[in-house]
Design a protein around this motif. Structure first.
Motif, PDB file in Angstrom:
ATOM      1  N   UNK A  79       0.822  -1.213   0.000  1.00 24.18           N
ATOM      2  CA  UNK A  79       0.000   0.000   0.000  1.00 24.18           C
ATOM      3  C   UNK A  79       0.848   1.253   0.000  1.00 24.18           C
ATOM      4  N   UNK A  80       1.961   1.253   0.754  1.00 22.76           N
ATOM      5  CA  UNK A  80       2.841   2.427   0.805  1.00 22.76           C
ATOM      6  C   UNK A  80       3.498   2.686  -0.557  1.00 22.76           C
ATOM      7  N   UNK A  81       3.940   1.623  -1.220  1.00 20.87           N
ATOM      8  CA  UNK A  81       4.581   1.761  -2.547  1.00 20.87           C
ATOM      9  C   UNK A  81       3.578   2.320  -3.549  1.00 20.87           C
ATOM     10  N   UNK A  82       2.373   1.726  -3.582  1.00 21.05           N
ATOM     11  CA  UNK A  82       1.351   2.186  -4.534  1.00 21.05           C
ATOM     12  C   UNK A  82       0.949   3.626  -4.200  1.00 21.05           C
ATOM     13  N   UNK A  83       0.748   3.932  -2.920  1.00 23.45           N
ATOM     14  CA  UNK A  83       0.385   5.302  -2.516  1.00 23.45           C
ATOM     15  C   UNK A  83       1.483   6.294  -2.862  1.00 23.45           C
ATOM     16  N   UNK A  84       2.754   5.910  -2.695  1.00 22.32           N
ATOM     17  CA  UNK A  84       3.876   6.789  -3.035  1.00 22.32           C
ATOM     18  C   UNK A  84       3.942   7.061  -4.528  1.00 22.32           C
ATOM     19  N   UNK A  85       3.716   6.028  -5.335  1.00 27.75           N
ATOM     20  CA  UNK A  85       3.739   6.177  -6.794  1.00 27.75           C
ATOM     21  C   UNK A  85       2.624   7.127  -7.228  1.00 27.75           C
ATOM     22  N   UNK A  86       1.449   6.960  -6.651  1.00 22.79           N
ATOM     23  CA  UNK A  86       0.317   7.826  -7.005  1.00 22.79           C
ATOM     24  C   UNK A  86       0.587   9.249  -6.511  1.00 22.79           C
ATOM     25  N   UNK A  87       1.135   9.393  -5.304  1.00 23.82           N
ATOM     26  CA  UNK A  87       1.437  10.719  -4.754  1.00 23.82           C
ATOM     27  C   UNK A  87       2.502  11.450  -5.558  1.00 23.82           C
ATOM     28  N   UNK A  99       3.684  15.206  -1.461  1.00 23.77           N
ATOM     29  CA  UNK A  99       2.591  14.388  -2.010  1.00 23.77           C
ATOM     30  C   UNK A  99       3.013  12.919  -2.032  1.00 23.77           C
ATOM     31  N   UNK A 100       4.290  12.660  -2.355  1.00 20.22           N
ATOM     32  CA  UNK A 100       4.785  11.278  -2.381  1.00 20.22           C
ATOM     33  C   UNK A 100       4.759  10.693  -0.960  1.00 20.22           C
ATOM     34  N   UNK A 101       5.225  11.475   0.039  1.00 20.73           N
ATOM     35  CA  UNK A 101       5.231  10.999   1.430  1.00 20.73           C
ATOM     36  C   UNK A 101       3.804  10.795   1.939  1.00 20.73           C
ATOM     37  N   UNK A 102       2.915  11.750   1.651  1.00 17.67           N
ATOM     38  CA  UNK A 102       1.514  11.621   2.082  1.00 17.67           C
ATOM     39  C   UNK A 102       0.852  10.428   1.396  1.00 17.67           C
ATOM     40  N   UNK A 103       1.147  10.228   0.104  1.00 19.98           N
ATOM     41  CA  UNK A 103       0.583   9.088  -0.635  1.00 19.98           C
ATOM     42  C   UNK A 103       1.084   7.768  -0.073  1.00 19.98           C
ATOM     43  N   UNK A 104       2.377   7.734   0.299  1.00 15.65           N
ATOM     44  CA  UNK A 104       2.950   6.511   0.871  1.00 15.65           C
ATOM     45  C   UNK A 104       2.317   6.218   2.224  1.00 15.65           C
ATOM     46  N   UNK A 105       2.136   7.263   3.057  1.00 17.52           N
ATOM     47  CA  UNK A 105       1.518   7.053   4.380  1.00 17.52           C
ATOM     48  C   UNK A 105       0.070   6.590   4.239  1.00 17.52           C
TER      49      UNK A 105
END
Length: 185
Positions: A79-87, A99-105
């Motif tokens: 989930x963190x990897x996918x969220x970071x990629x999207x962020x 945005x990358x850090x927030x997406x990863x979290x």
């Protein structure tokens, strides 16, 4: 004629007549006594007892599968990897890093929850045999409540057997309540 002889003859005749009359009366009284009481109704008297038996059935039971990843690390990481990629796709410069850090979290949290839900739904079923002891009621006849008439009077007695249409009466007027036994030699 001798007076004593005459008186003795008269006295003897009176005595014989009296004894004969008494014997005849007793025969009449004995003959008029009822030999049987008439049965009006006979009802079985029962008691309830219980017999035990085992009753078994098969039951389908669901079990939770064993959880191999207690901390849900795989879901959190994915989930963190996918969220970071999207962020990383959002914003530019320092905003992109934020945005990358927030997406990863956010992705890590979401992945953790998704894995937890999947683990809860991971069940398997088995069929298990269940048995219970069941008490079945039974009835048994312990005697008979018998209503009868004797000399115009009604009565009720408990007998150990069903009497039929009549109950024998003894010479003293008592009912014969027990079943006659037959002996064989």
């Amino acid at each position: 004629m001798n007076t004593n002889l005459l008186l003795g003859g008269i006295f003897g005749a009176v005595a014989v007549t009296a004894v004969g009359s008494y014997a005849g009366y007793n025969t009449y009284v004995e003959a008029s006594k009822p030999r049987f009481a008439e049965v009006i109704e006979s009802k079985p008297v029962t008691e309830t007892y219980y017999t035990s038996r085992e009753e078994c059935y098969d039951e389908v039971v669901q079990h939770q599968s064993e959880v191999k990843d207690q901390n849900k690390l795989a879901g959190t990481i994915i989930g963190a990897v996918i969220g970071g990629v999207i962020g990383k796709q959002v914003g530019g410069g320092n905003g992109k890093k934020l945005a990358t850090a927030a997406g990863a979290a956010a992705g890590g949290y979401a992945g953790n929850k998704v894995q937890g839900n999947m683990q809860q739904k991971d069940v398997y079923t088995t069929t298990e045999r269940r048995c219970n002891t069941v008490q079945d009621p039974q009835q048994r006849v312990t005697g008979y409540s018998v209503s009868y008439t004797l000399n115009g009077e009604k009565g009720t007695v408990i007998m150990d057997h069903e009497p039929g249409a009549t109950i024998p009466v003894q010479d003293d007027g008592q009912l014969v309540l027990s079943k006659p036994t037959t002996e064989t030699l």
